[in-house]
Design an enzyme around this catalytic site. Structure first.
Site, PDB file in Angstrom:
ATOM      1  N   ARG A 194      -2.141 -11.300  -3.937  1.00 42.17           N
ATOM      2  CA  ARG A 194      -2.225  -9.855  -4.149  1.00 42.17           C
ATOM      3  C   ARG A 194      -1.370  -9.096  -3.147  1.00 42.17           C
ATOM      4  O   ARG A 194      -0.930  -7.981  -3.435  1.00 42.17           O
ATOM      5  CB  ARG A 194      -3.663  -9.373  -3.982  1.00 42.17           C
ATOM      6  CG  ARG A 194      -4.603  -9.898  -5.011  1.00 42.17           C
ATOM      7  CD  ARG A 194      -5.942  -9.268  -4.846  1.00 42.17           C
ATOM      8  NE  ARG A 194      -5.839  -7.822  -5.023  1.00 42.17           N
ATOM      9  CZ  ARG A 194      -6.870  -7.016  -5.153  1.00 42.17           C
ATOM     10  NH1 ARG A 194      -8.086  -7.498  -5.121  1.00 42.17           N
ATOM     11  NH2 ARG A 194      -6.698  -5.718  -5.302  1.00 42.17           N
ATOM     12  N   ASN A 238       0.802  -1.225   0.000  1.00 41.34           N
ATOM     13  CA  ASN A 238       0.000   0.000   0.000  1.00 41.34           C
ATOM     14  C   ASN A 238       0.835   1.274   0.000  1.00 41.34           C
ATOM     15  O   ASN A 238       0.298   2.373  -0.144  1.00 41.34           O
ATOM     16  CB  ASN A 238      -0.984  -0.002   1.182  1.00 41.34           C
ATOM     17  CG  ASN A 238      -2.064  -1.055   0.980  1.00 41.34           C
ATOM     18  OD1 ASN A 238      -2.210  -1.595  -0.126  1.00 41.34           O
ATOM     19  ND2 ASN A 238      -2.807  -1.360   2.032  1.00 41.34           N
ATOM     20  N   CYS A 256     -16.831  -3.702  -3.867  1.00 42.05           N
ATOM     21  CA  CYS A 256     -15.773  -4.662  -3.567  1.00 42.05           C
ATOM     22  C   CYS A 256     -16.394  -5.779  -2.740  1.00 42.05           C
ATOM     23  O   CYS A 256     -17.546  -5.704  -2.343  1.00 42.05           O
ATOM     24  CB  CYS A 256     -14.605  -3.949  -2.902  1.00 42.05           C
ATOM     25  SG  CYS A 256     -14.208  -4.364  -1.237  1.00 42.05           S
TER      26      CYS A 256
END
Ligand code: EPU
Length: 416
Positions: free
Chosen positions: A396, A23, A116
């Site tokens: 991911r 991130n 999402c």
């Protein structure tokens, strides 16, 4: 589709090198669009999400190359302003290209991410913030469209603290004409790392690390040369693995202050934590104690560790209350953990976790990145075999997870 087979019940012991933060890497990759030239990003984690972001940049006309964890991005040839639905729908963070495209080209066509797995996740703050800086944006056929935009300094106060919108507006403001004041911004280390990278290439940002930023626009920026900060969520997930298996893990290449809220909770739950300047050693108790957790923006307990903490508490003595105030519906792991014998009752955004003596291996399904991490933790501590399906979610956000876990004694195998 790959699956993970975990045979649980072994304490994890050893040293784990922590990777760069996903991130933090993603917004800095986006920021390479702000300046034409060759950018060098070090310690970039090799993950599905960083690969997807590289694809987004390539579609815009950048050249991206990886050499191990060094990512070189040549943004000289960027000649498109469109981020298509096909990519944005697979990774919401693709929306980070919006502000850099508007700042550099005065135009952008970026797909709206949509919902999402665990809820709506709106982008209204990204849009209203950019509008406060003079960007007239339209929504056309599912795309955010800006034409002939000239960003000018403005004032924007966040009514909800948002990591993504703070990063977005920072990237808009550094090249805007005049001064921008952003109030009630996110202070997550990932946001500050973006600010530091921008300052190092010529941006003028005051107040980094505080809730209010004053950004004086500059005409141009130099290419970025940055090292991505350690992944505090990966580190915290391994800390939870030590806590849950009664093991002892030394986490290297970390910034302990970045996941202090998690370390304190693990201590409260019975773990011993030794902090060094760039390493942390966590020794788990024979059985964790119940703790109550409320997720908050940084420096509070991160929502990205809520699922993993539920897994820890599932085996604790006593009843824990785990409340997520950042994402109210982020609980898809709960029914899967229940399949392994956990006793969890959901009351709105609060999980009431009644600790059980034992979890049992079971076939389960990963539903999103952190939910998957919680199933891995549960599998490591459970009796018997756990087979986790849909582990592309894990890929991911956790670099070589099974290799790192295998090296500290886990019995874990990827089955193709
Ligand atoms: N929000 C709005 N409007 C907006 C943006 C956000 O209402 O325009 C709300 C959200 O619905 C949420 C809160 O603000 O309730 C915080 O969301 P934020 O914008 O901070 O989240 P994000 O930027 O979309 C990043 C991380 C997430 C992490 C959150 C919270 C990246 C790429 N993603 O998302 O990470 O959960 O911050 O810390 O940085 C993950 O790594 O698993 C992950 C989901």
């Amino acid at each position: 589709m790959d699956k993970l087979l975990i045979t649980g019940g072994r304490p994890l012991e050893g040293t784990v090198p922590i990777s760069g933060a996903k991130n933090a890497a993603l917004p800095i990759m986006a920021a390479t669009l702000l300046a034409s030239g060759v950018h060098t990003l070090r310690n970039v984690p090799r993950l599905r999400d960083t690969r997807t972001f590289a694809r987004v940049l390539e579609l815009l006309g950048a050249k991206v190359a990886f050499d191990g964890n060094v990512c070189t991005i040549d943004s000289t040839g960027v000649n498109s302003v469109e981020a298509p639905y096909e990519l944005v729908k697979t990774m919401r963070a693709s929306i980070y290209v919006l502000a850099p495209l508007l700042a550099r080209f005065g135009a952008a066509r970026v797909s709206l991410p949509g919902g999402c797995a665990w809820g709506p996740r709106p982008v209204n703050l990204h849009l209203s913030g950019l509008q406060a800086m003079g960007a007239a944006l339209d929504i056309e056929h599912g795309y955010i469209v800006g034409r002939d935009v000239k960003l000018i300094g403005g004032r924007f106060g966040f009514d909800v603290v948002s990591v993504g919108a703070t990063a977005q507006l920072m990237m808009a403001a550094v090249l805007a004409q005049g001064t921008t004041v952003l109030e009630n911004v996110a202070v997550e280390p990932d946001v500050t790392a973006l600010g530091d990278a921008l300052v190092a290439c010529g941006a003028r940002i005051e107040g980094l690390g505080s809730r209010n930023l004053t950004i004086h626009g500059v005409a141009t920026l130099k290419p970025i040369d940055a090292t991505i900060i350690p992944d505090r969520i990966e580190a915290a997930t391994f800390a939870a693995a030590a806590a849950m298996t009664g093991g002892r893990l030394r986490l290297e290449r970390v910034v302990p202050a970045h996941f202090e809220a998690v370390l304190r909770k693990l201590e409260e739950a019975g773990s011993t934590v030794e902090r060094a300047p760039d390493a942390v050693t966590v020794t788990g108790p024979s059985r964790p104690r119940a703790v109550n957790v409320v997720t908050q923006p940084f420096p509070g307990f991160p929502t990205d560790m809520q699922a993993q903490m539920i897994a820890v508490c599932a085996l604790a003595s006593g009843t824990s209350l785990i409340e997520d105030t950042v994402y109210l519906d982020r609980f898809t792991h709960v029914p899967e953990l229940a399949r392994m014998g956990a006793s969890i009752e959901l009351r709105g955004n609060v999980a009431v976790v009644r600790g059980v003596d034992r979890l049992y291996g079971a076939p389960v399904m990963a539903t999103d990145l952190r939910a998957s991490a919680s199933l891995v933790l549960a599998g490591l501590a459970a009796n018997g075999d756990t087979l986790i399906d849909r582990i592309y979610h894990l890929d991911r956000g956790y670099e070589t997870l099974e290799k790192k876990l295998g090296a500290v004694g886990a019995r874990i195998e990827r089955i193709s």
